[in-house]
Design an enzyme around this catalytic site. Structure first.
Site, mmCIF file in Angstrom:
data_model
loop_
_atom_site.group_PDB
_atom_site.id
_atom_site.type_symbol
_atom_site.label_atom_id
_atom_site.label_comp_id
_atom_site.label_asym_id
_atom_site.label_seq_id
_atom_site.Cartn_x
_atom_site.Cartn_y
_atom_site.Cartn_z
ATOM 1 N N CYS A 42 -21.184 -33.781 -5.262
ATOM 2 C CA CYS A 42 -20.888 -33.922 -6.686
ATOM 3 C C CYS A 42 -21.223 -32.646 -7.453
ATOM 4 C CB CYS A 42 -21.658 -35.104 -7.264
ATOM 5 S SG CYS A 42 -21.495 -35.222 -9.046
ATOM 6 N N CYS A 47 -17.419 -33.193 -8.273
ATOM 7 C CA CYS A 47 -17.242 -33.591 -9.682
ATOM 8 C C CYS A 47 -17.526 -32.475 -10.681
ATOM 9 C CB CYS A 47 -18.173 -34.759 -10.018
ATOM 10 S SG CYS A 47 -18.401 -35.943 -8.700
ATOM 11 N N LYS A 50 -15.333 -29.234 -10.298
ATOM 12 C CA LYS A 50 -13.957 -29.704 -10.554
ATOM 13 C C LYS A 50 -13.728 -29.886 -12.051
ATOM 14 C CE LYS A 50 -13.304 -33.713 -11.244
ATOM 15 N NZ LYS A 50 -13.208 -34.831 -10.372
ATOM 16 N N TYR A 177 -7.040 -38.972 -5.556
ATOM 17 C CA TYR A 177 -7.766 -38.371 -6.673
ATOM 18 C C TYR A 177 -7.760 -36.846 -6.582
ATOM 19 C CZ TYR A 177 -10.892 -42.497 -7.690
ATOM 20 O OH TYR A 177 -11.441 -43.685 -8.030
ATOM 21 N N GLU A 181 -5.844 -34.249 -9.055
ATOM 22 C CA GLU A 181 -6.670 -33.486 -9.992
ATOM 23 C C GLU A 181 -6.446 -31.988 -9.817
ATOM 24 O OE1 GLU A 181 -10.340 -36.600 -10.728
ATOM 25 O OE2 GLU A 181 -10.659 -35.010 -9.282
ATOM 26 N N HIS A 434 -9.362 -46.222 -36.926
ATOM 27 C CA HIS A 434 -8.080 -45.622 -37.272
ATOM 28 C C HIS A 434 -8.251 -44.219 -37.853
ATOM 29 C CE1 HIS A 434 -3.866 -45.726 -38.304
ATOM 30 N NE2 HIS A 434 -4.153 -45.290 -39.514
ATOM 31 N N GLU A 439 -7.318 -47.374 -30.564
ATOM 32 C CA GLU A 439 -7.236 -48.549 -31.439
ATOM 33 C C GLU A 439 -6.166 -49.517 -30.940
ATOM 34 O OE1 GLU A 439 -5.526 -48.099 -35.488
ATOM 35 O OE2 GLU A 439 -5.171 -46.013 -34.945
HETATM 36 P P1 NDP Z 1 -7.994 -40.456 -0.970
HETATM 37 O O1 NDP Z 1 -8.324 -41.303 0.190
HETATM 38 O O2 NDP Z 1 -8.109 -40.981 -2.342
HETATM 39 O O3 NDP Z 1 -6.503 -39.902 -0.821
HETATM 40 C C1 NDP Z 1 -6.042 -39.321 0.356
HETATM 41 C C2 NDP Z 1 -4.562 -38.992 0.166
HETATM 42 O O4 NDP Z 1 -4.087 -38.262 1.275
HETATM 43 C C3 NDP Z 1 -3.715 -40.230 0.058
HETATM 44 O O5 NDP Z 1 -2.697 -39.963 -0.864
HETATM 45 C C4 NDP Z 1 -3.181 -40.401 1.474
HETATM 46 O O6 NDP Z 1 -1.935 -41.018 1.532
HETATM 47 C C5 NDP Z 1 -3.017 -38.968 1.900
HETATM 48 N N1 NDP Z 1 -3.131 -38.799 3.337
HETATM 49 C C6 NDP Z 1 -4.054 -39.326 4.182
HETATM 50 N N2 NDP Z 1 -3.831 -38.909 5.453
HETATM 51 C C7 NDP Z 1 -2.751 -38.104 5.417
HETATM 52 C C8 NDP Z 1 -2.033 -37.375 6.405
HETATM 53 N N3 NDP Z 1 -2.400 -37.400 7.677
HETATM 54 N N4 NDP Z 1 -0.975 -36.654 5.996
HETATM 55 C C9 NDP Z 1 -0.593 -36.629 4.715
HETATM 56 N N5 NDP Z 1 -1.222 -37.294 3.738
HETATM 57 C C10 NDP Z 1 -2.292 -38.022 4.085
HETATM 58 O O7 NDP Z 1 -8.861 -39.154 -0.745
HETATM 59 P P2 NDP Z 1 -9.299 -37.962 -1.657
HETATM 60 O O8 NDP Z 1 -9.579 -36.884 -0.675
HETATM 61 O O9 NDP Z 1 -8.298 -37.678 -2.744
HETATM 62 O O10 NDP Z 1 -10.618 -38.487 -2.358
HETATM 63 C C11 NDP Z 1 -11.688 -39.008 -1.592
HETATM 64 C C12 NDP Z 1 -12.588 -39.876 -2.425
HETATM 65 O O11 NDP Z 1 -13.341 -39.070 -3.299
HETATM 66 C C13 NDP Z 1 -11.846 -40.848 -3.324
HETATM 67 O O12 NDP Z 1 -11.559 -42.040 -2.669
HETATM 68 C C14 NDP Z 1 -12.819 -41.038 -4.464
HETATM 69 O O13 NDP Z 1 -13.644 -42.131 -4.185
HETATM 70 C C15 NDP Z 1 -13.618 -39.768 -4.487
HETATM 71 N N6 NDP Z 1 -13.251 -38.953 -5.653
HETATM 72 C C16 NDP Z 1 -13.407 -39.433 -6.925
HETATM 73 C C17 NDP Z 1 -13.046 -38.686 -8.022
HETATM 74 C C18 NDP Z 1 -13.191 -39.229 -9.391
HETATM 75 O O14 NDP Z 1 -13.882 -40.227 -9.566
HETATM 76 N N7 NDP Z 1 -12.548 -38.658 -10.409
HETATM 77 C C19 NDP Z 1 -12.504 -37.330 -7.867
HETATM 78 C C20 NDP Z 1 -12.363 -36.915 -6.509
HETATM 79 C C21 NDP Z 1 -12.725 -37.712 -5.463
HETATM 80 P P3 NDP Z 1 -1.737 -42.644 1.544
HETATM 81 O O15 NDP Z 1 -1.876 -43.076 0.106
HETATM 82 O O16 NDP Z 1 -0.340 -42.795 2.053
HETATM 83 O O17 NDP Z 1 -2.767 -43.179 2.439
#
Ligand code: NDP
Length: 451
Positions: A42, A47, A50, A177, A181, A434, A439
């Protein structure tokens, strides 16, 4: 039997540091080992940096908006070196704070990797061994890149803060995410940004209407988003990377960033020898009190792959201390967690999506999408969304979804009402503030549909 410590924590991220501090404040003798930088994902590579990059990237549009409001102001270039220097200094400062927090609460810390030797002993990377009545594993997670030809050319979110120079073009792979982002960040910083996502719509699992609007706005702002598209192979070509995609496209990029998920850091910790079970993704399996199958060993945070968010890891750490050191068995509450995704525009969400709620019971959907005053005046086409999902039977607000600048700030407050079990009529009783965007949450009178 006497031990060196009451508690030994492995991992100095948000969860581990909080558990160590709170246990020590209650009088326990506590030690913590961290092999990398204090503050964990984080603070050091997640976080915090980022969000600072999100802030940096948002200034590009602000100059045009200021012009529209009458300011005589000209856009200039973004200086990556200047920003990066300040970012690094800020992370150093925060790491120092984390170290001091531990020191001041009486926790002994070791800059070392720790592995488990037996249910009450850890071995540090210098070969020394420490015994403890309880061991808490809070080692977090790491980004993973799937194996394919040229996959070693990809960077991840761990590397993006350390780039020598800002690329002119970047491909971001993934639709979660992190991918979304960083697509917004890079685009805002003036990098030509392309995003590939293998599925039909980004941000799978979130409310369809909300993620649809985020996706639309991301494209509007200049991100070249390709849905239903993945990478086949990558090759080095001079100082660029040639990418062949499943849709037949071939293109050159300065950088390719993979954000395709994260894996728990549970390898080579000695878990197998102790018989500590791991799940399908390699996560440590724990019960509702974060206890593993070995009674003296607990685990919290991303290494357990429950809800991978900093404030959740902190809650799990506090519940662990309450359970083990205060004799008050407490399980962390994973229900109705408000969360924000710092896309541009931001998305804030709590509770069920329309699709999840409709599976569960009859619902009413209240939603409004409009051009917010500040951006409309500046001539932007940008739209926002305010949406409530209401139970027909109990009238409770089951879900609240906001896509708007500042949605993260808004959902924190709406989250309190939803967590308290507020009904649609409770929202209606609240007088509007407002003129604001939020709102609309208390002025939506008629459902747009029922399901
Ligand atoms: P996520 O699991 O959210 O997303 C992974 C993405 O990659 C999905 O879109 C998935 O597709 C795709 N994917 C997975 N495997 C492959 C592959 N082999 N080839 C191509 N695409 C693939 O992971 P993140 O890394 O984005 O984030 C991890 C965690 O970190 C989140 O779950 C969250 O909890 C935390 N986080 C929170 C934030 C916040 O609160 N603002 C900010 C950043 C991270 P598909 O949907 O098809 O599975």
């Amino acid at each position: 039997m006497s031990f060196d410590y009451d508690l030994f924590v492995i991992g100095g991220g948000s969860g581990g540091v909080r558990a160590a501090r709170v246990a020590a404040a209650g009088g326990a003798k506590v030690a913590l080992a961290e092999e990398d930088r204090y503050g964990g994902t984080c603070v050091i590579r997640g976080c915090v940096p980022k969000k600072l990059m999100v802030f940096a990237s948002e200034y590009s549009g602000m100059v045009e908006d200021a012009q529209a409001y009458g300011w005589d102001i000209q856009p200039g270039a973004f200086d990556w070196d200047a920003f990066k220097g300040k970012l690094e200094a800020e992370l150093d400062r925060l790491e120092g704070i984390y170290r001091n927090l531990l020191k001041n609460s009486g926790v002994e810390s070791f800059d070392a990797r720790a592995t488990l030797v037996d249910p009450h002993t850890v071995e540090l990377s210098d070969g020394s061994r420490k015994s403890a009545k309880h061991i808490l594993i809070a080692t977090g997670g790491r980004p993973i890149v799937p194996e394919f030809p040229g996959s070693d050319l990809a960077i991840t979110s761990n590397d993006v803060f350390h780039l020598e120079k800002l690329p002119e073009s970047i491909l971001i792979v993934g639709g979660g995410y992190i991918a979304c982002e960083f697509a917004g960040i890079m685009n805002g910083l003036g990098v030509k940004t392309t995003q590939y996502y293998r599925g039909a719509q980004i941000l799978r699992g979130f409310d369809d209407e909300a993620r649809g609007l985020v996706s639309e706005e991301m494209c509007q702002s200049g991100i070249d988003l390709h849905l239903g598209t993945n990478v086949l192979e990558m090759t080095r070509e001079g100082d660029k990377i040639r990418v062949k995609a499943t849709n037949g496209d071939e293109a050159l990029f300065d950088q390719v960033m993979y954000a395709t998920g994260r894996a728990p850091n549970a390898d080579d910790l000695g878990l197998e020898d102790l018989g500590i079970e791991r799940g399908r993704k390699g996560e440590i399996l724990v019960d509702k009190y974060s206890q593993t199958g070995v009674p003296s060993v607990y685990a919290i945070g991303d290494v357990t792959d429950r809800v991978n968010l900093t404030p959740v890891a902190i809650r799990e750490g506090m519940a662990f201390v309450e359970t083990v050191f205060n004799g008050n068995p407490t399980s962390p509450d994973h229900d109705l967690i408000p969360t924000a995704i710092f896309t541009q525009p931001e998305m804030g969400t709590v509770g069920l999506s329309e699709e999840e709620a409709a599976q569960q019971e009859p619902i009413e959907v209240y939603a409004t999408s409009f051009k917010p005053m500040q951006q409309a005046f500046a001539g932007r086409a940008q739209r926002v969304l305010m949406k409530l999902i209401v139970s027909q039977a109990s009238r409770k607000v089951l879900g609240c979804h906001i896509v708007a600048p500042g949605a993260g700030e808004m959902i924190q407050l709406a989250g309190i009402a939803v967590k308290m079990g507020a009904t649609k009529e409770d929202f209606d009783r609240t007088v509007a503030v407002h003129p604001t965007m939020s709102e609309e949450l208390v002025t939506m009178k008629t459902p747009v549909r029922t399901a």
